[in-house]
Every structure is written in C-alpha cells, then in structure tokens.
Design an enzyme around this catalytic site. Structure first.
Site, PDB file in Angstrom:
ATOM      1  N   SER A 136       0.842  -1.182   0.000  1.00 13.10           N
ATOM      2  CA  SER A 136       0.000   0.000   0.000  1.00 13.10           C
ATOM      3  C   SER A 136       0.884   1.241   0.000  1.00 13.10           C
ATOM      4  CB  SER A 136      -0.906  -0.003   1.238  1.00 13.10           C
ATOM      5  OG  SER A 136      -1.730   1.141   1.264  1.00 13.10           O
ATOM      6  N   LYS A 162      -1.138  -1.004  -4.405  1.00 19.13           N
ATOM      7  CA  LYS A 162      -2.344  -0.258  -4.011  1.00 19.13           C
ATOM      8  C   LYS A 162      -1.933   1.190  -3.790  1.00 19.13           C
ATOM      9  CE  LYS A 162      -4.499  -0.304   0.148  1.00 19.13           C
ATOM     10  NZ  LYS A 162      -5.384  -0.769   1.250  1.00 19.13           N
ATOM     11  N   LYS A 164      -3.086   5.018  -2.748  1.00 16.01           N
ATOM     12  CA  LYS A 164      -4.084   5.871  -2.114  1.00 16.01           C
ATOM     13  C   LYS A 164      -4.384   7.062  -3.028  1.00 16.01           C
ATOM     14  CE  LYS A 164      -4.272   3.736   1.974  1.00 16.01           C
ATOM     15  NZ  LYS A 164      -5.504   3.233   2.622  1.00 16.01           N
ATOM     16  N   ASP A 189      -7.197   3.085  -3.796  1.00 18.17           N
ATOM     17  CA  ASP A 189      -7.913   3.092  -2.516  1.00 18.17           C
ATOM     18  C   ASP A 189      -8.284   4.534  -2.178  1.00 18.17           C
ATOM     19  OD1 ASP A 189      -8.969   2.699  -0.023  1.00 18.17           O
ATOM     20  OD2 ASP A 189      -7.108   2.057   0.924  1.00 18.17           O
ATOM     21  N   GLU A 214     -11.117   0.766  -4.147  1.00 20.24           N
ATOM     22  CA  GLU A 214     -11.551   0.417  -2.796  1.00 20.24           C
ATOM     23  C   GLU A 214     -12.258   1.595  -2.122  1.00 20.24           C
ATOM     24  OE1 GLU A 214      -9.560  -1.407   1.319  1.00 20.24           O
ATOM     25  OE2 GLU A 214      -8.293  -0.851  -0.382  1.00 20.24           O
ATOM     26  N   ASP A 239     -14.548  -1.880   2.034  1.00 24.70           N
ATOM     27  CA  ASP A 239     -13.672  -2.003   3.194  1.00 24.70           C
ATOM     28  C   ASP A 239     -14.452  -1.532   4.415  1.00 24.70           C
ATOM     29  OD1 ASP A 239     -11.771  -1.650   5.214  1.00 24.70           O
ATOM     30  OD2 ASP A 239     -10.442  -0.392   4.036  1.00 24.70           O
ATOM     31  N   LYS A 263     -10.435  -6.874   7.038  1.00 24.51           N
ATOM     32  CA  LYS A 263      -9.439  -6.456   8.021  1.00 24.51           C
ATOM     33  C   LYS A 263      -9.829  -7.062   9.361  1.00 24.51           C
ATOM     34  CE  LYS A 263      -7.961  -2.116   5.903  1.00 24.51           C
ATOM     35  NZ  LYS A 263      -8.155  -0.643   5.872  1.00 24.51           N
ATOM     36  N   GLY A 291      -4.518  -3.939   5.520  1.00 26.77           N
ATOM     37  CA  GLY A 291      -3.610  -3.656   6.615  1.00 26.77           C
ATOM     38  C   GLY A 291      -3.876  -2.310   7.260  1.00 26.77           C
TER      39      GLY A 291
END
Length: 368
Positions: A136, A162, A164, A189, A214, A239, A263, A291
């Site tokens: 991530s 991934k 952000k 994400d 996400e 999520d 998660k 995570g």
C-alpha cells in the site's frame, strides 16, 4: 484454557516515513499490545489497529483502552474458555468496538494455538504454505515521488500496487503509473474521499484496467456504491462498510461491490474474519486482507487469516521493513519473490523482541 493474567502495553513505533491518506498523515504507529497468560505461563499476543483519532472509523487508541479495561477483559479474566470462537458470543453484548475485541480475541487465539502446539494458521484451518503479497502506497507530494515509490516496490517483487487517492491526486497519478510501468497489477484506494457527485470523474478510472477501486464513497454506505458499480466496469471493493457477514450479504445482494477487503480489526477478530471469508468463498466472491500499519504481531495475525483458501488476491501484509526500521518481533516478516512464508511453529510463529518492545512501550498495566 483459563486466562490468569492480561497485560496491556501502550506502544509507539516511529514509521520510516509519513504515511498519507485522504484522511490524514501518520508518522508513528501507536497501539495497545495485549498479552494473555494462562496458569502455566504461556502467553498469547494481539494488538489494536485503531488510529489515535476517529478518522478511519469511530474507534481510537483511548477508546480501545477504555473498552478493554472496563468491559472486555472482565469478560475473560479467570474464565474457562474451551475455544477462541467463544469470544464471539462473550463479546456480543458490547456493541461495535471491533478493534478492541479483535486485539483481545487475537491474543486468546495465539494462546490457544500455543496450548495446542499448532501454528495459528493451522488452528484457524488455513491451508496455504505461503501467501502472495502486495503493498500500500500513501499519497505522495507529486507524481515523480509516486513513480519512485512504485519502482522501488516493483523491484522488491510485490505482486500488487495499491495506491491511495483523493480528489486532485487520482486520475493523473494512475495514468502516469500506467505509462511508466505498463500493465502491472494496480488498484486505487479512496478511503471514502468521493461522493456520487463525482461519478463521471470516477468513471475515468475505468480506462486504467485497475484490479479494483476500494471504498470510493461513504464509510458506512452500501446504497450509493451499488449505483456507482452499475456505472463502472472497474470492480468496487468494500472495506469500511463491511463489519459482519450480514453486511457482506446485503452489499453483495445489492450489487454494491464485487470484492471485499477483510481487516481482522475492523470486523472484530479472526473468528468473524473467517465467517465473512466462508460466506464470500461460498458465493465465489474474492477477498483479501487489508492492513492498518500493524507491527509484527498484527502482521502475523494477518498472515494467518490469509492462509484461508478464499483469500485469492494479494493483500497489504508487506514485510516489516516496509514501515519500521526495527519491528518488535524476531525474525522480522520478510517478502521473498512477492510471497511471505507462513510460519509453522506454534502460535503466531514469531518471538517477541523484548528489548525492542520495552524500548517502544510508553506504559503497561496488568490485570489479574
């Protein structure tokens, strides 16, 4: 098992570099380490995954401390527990506070596995010997910095990137990654940074052949995500919206997503994680493990849950050196050719480095 003593430690570990998402910047990982002891002195470990402020969800480090101390620990201390699954029923009267529940339940799972002399993965019926892992990447100051990050992690063999995103740091970033690195496994994400008013903007992500986007919309939404998913070819992964099997059922029935991130902390522990996994596996819905910048203890729990067969997509369980110069476990979690080997020794499979742990412990409390 009989829980004879529980220790809570407030731990603060500096990150190697700030981690930036749409809801803020994290420079230190603070958490509560839970130690659950039986009468023979065996100890199991779990950790809280909440942030210091209520930005990911409503829980915080301080609220976890309160809930553990005043409500959850009294439910298990000096009680006979035959199996960790019993925690689901024991903790059920306490509404939400899933990250607090997961930390204590995780310590009990680790203790149980050690008592049974099996790995945590084996104790929860995991099947794999190794797991594929992704990484991530937080929001970077500019596109050049992002490309350097991606280049670094591609070279290290991570099997999925991934990234952000947030308004103003999204389309151009993904386009640049695709130009530079071609068709690498890539996802975005959003951490709830958008609304349906952004639907035309978000649809531009379809051109990048992403594995998923996400949680683009509200942290508690499944209705608007269904509207967005009908308009996008990119699979939506939920999520923050998913806490229970019922949440997963409703979201899938509505068509709100095609993938679910599990998660352990968000859903209340390993037992609940396994239940959501089983439900999705039966419906043919892929899941993966997200995570929360965990230390090696939480990372070990993530490795164990990912050993279940329905975790078919690389998760966020990167190596210890992704976030920390020195972890609190030994050996550190390492990634080889994009995989992490699942420990086979009893419990979480890693030893605590007590010298390092003491150095990063701000305070501890013992309940007996």
């Amino acid at each position: 098992m009989n829980i004879s003593r529980i220790v809570l430690r407030h731990v603060a570990m500096p990150l190697k570099s700030p981690f930036v998402t749409s809801f803020g910047t994290t420079t230190d990982k603070e958490f509560l380490l839970v130690e659950a002891y039986d009468e023979q002195g065996l100890v199991g470990y779990g950790e809280t995954t909440s942030m210091t402020g209520p930005y990911y969800n409503e829980e915080t480090l301080k609220s976890n401390h309160h809930i553990l101390r005043d409500f959850l620990i009294p439910l298990v201390l000096h009680k006979t527990i035959q199996h960790p699954d019993e925690c689901m029923e024991l903790f059920h009267p306490i509404k939400r506070n899933n990250m607090a529940k997961a930390a204590l339940e995780g310590a009990i799972w680790d203790l149980y596995a050690k008592q049974q002399n099996v790995s945590l993965s084996r104790a929860i019926n995991g099947e794999k010997s190794r797991i594929p892992v992704g990484v991530s990447i937080g929001i970077q100051p500019d596109i050049t910095a992002m490309l350097k990050q991606v280049e670094q992690f591609v070279a290290q063999g991570y099997q999925r990137m991934k990234v952000k995103i947030k308004p103003g740091a999204d389309i151009d970033v993904m386009a640049a990654i695709r130009r530079e690195f071609g068709d690498i496994p890539l996802m975005a994400d959003a951490n709830s940074a958008y609304t349906l008013a952004d639907i035309d903007h978000l649809k531009q992500l379809d051109e990048f052949n992403l594995m998923m986007i996400e949680q683009p919309l509200g942290h508690d939404d499944i209705i608007d995500h269904a509207t967005l998913q009908r308009e996008m070819t990119t699979p939506i992964c939920l999520d923050e919206s998913i806490h229970t099997v019922d949440d997963a059922r409703k979201a899938l029935d509505l068509g709100s997503c095609r993938i679910i991130n599990i998660k352990v902390g968000r859903v209340g522990g390993l037992s609940h994680s396994r239940a959501i996994h089983d439900y999705c596996h039966d419906r043919g819905i892929p899941v993966w493990c997200g995570g929360m910048l965990e230390s090696g203890v939480g990372r070990a729990h993530n490795i164990a849950i990912t050993s279940l067969p329905g975790f078919t997509l690389p998760g966020d369980t990167s190596g210890s050196d992704r976030y920390f110069d020195q972890d609190i476990i030994e050996p550190a979690v390492t990634v080889q050719d994009g995989f992490i080997e699942i420990p086979t020794t009893p419990g979480i499979g890693y030893n605590l480095n007590h010298k390092r742990l003491d150095a990063v412990t701000l305070f501890s409390e013992t309940y007996k």
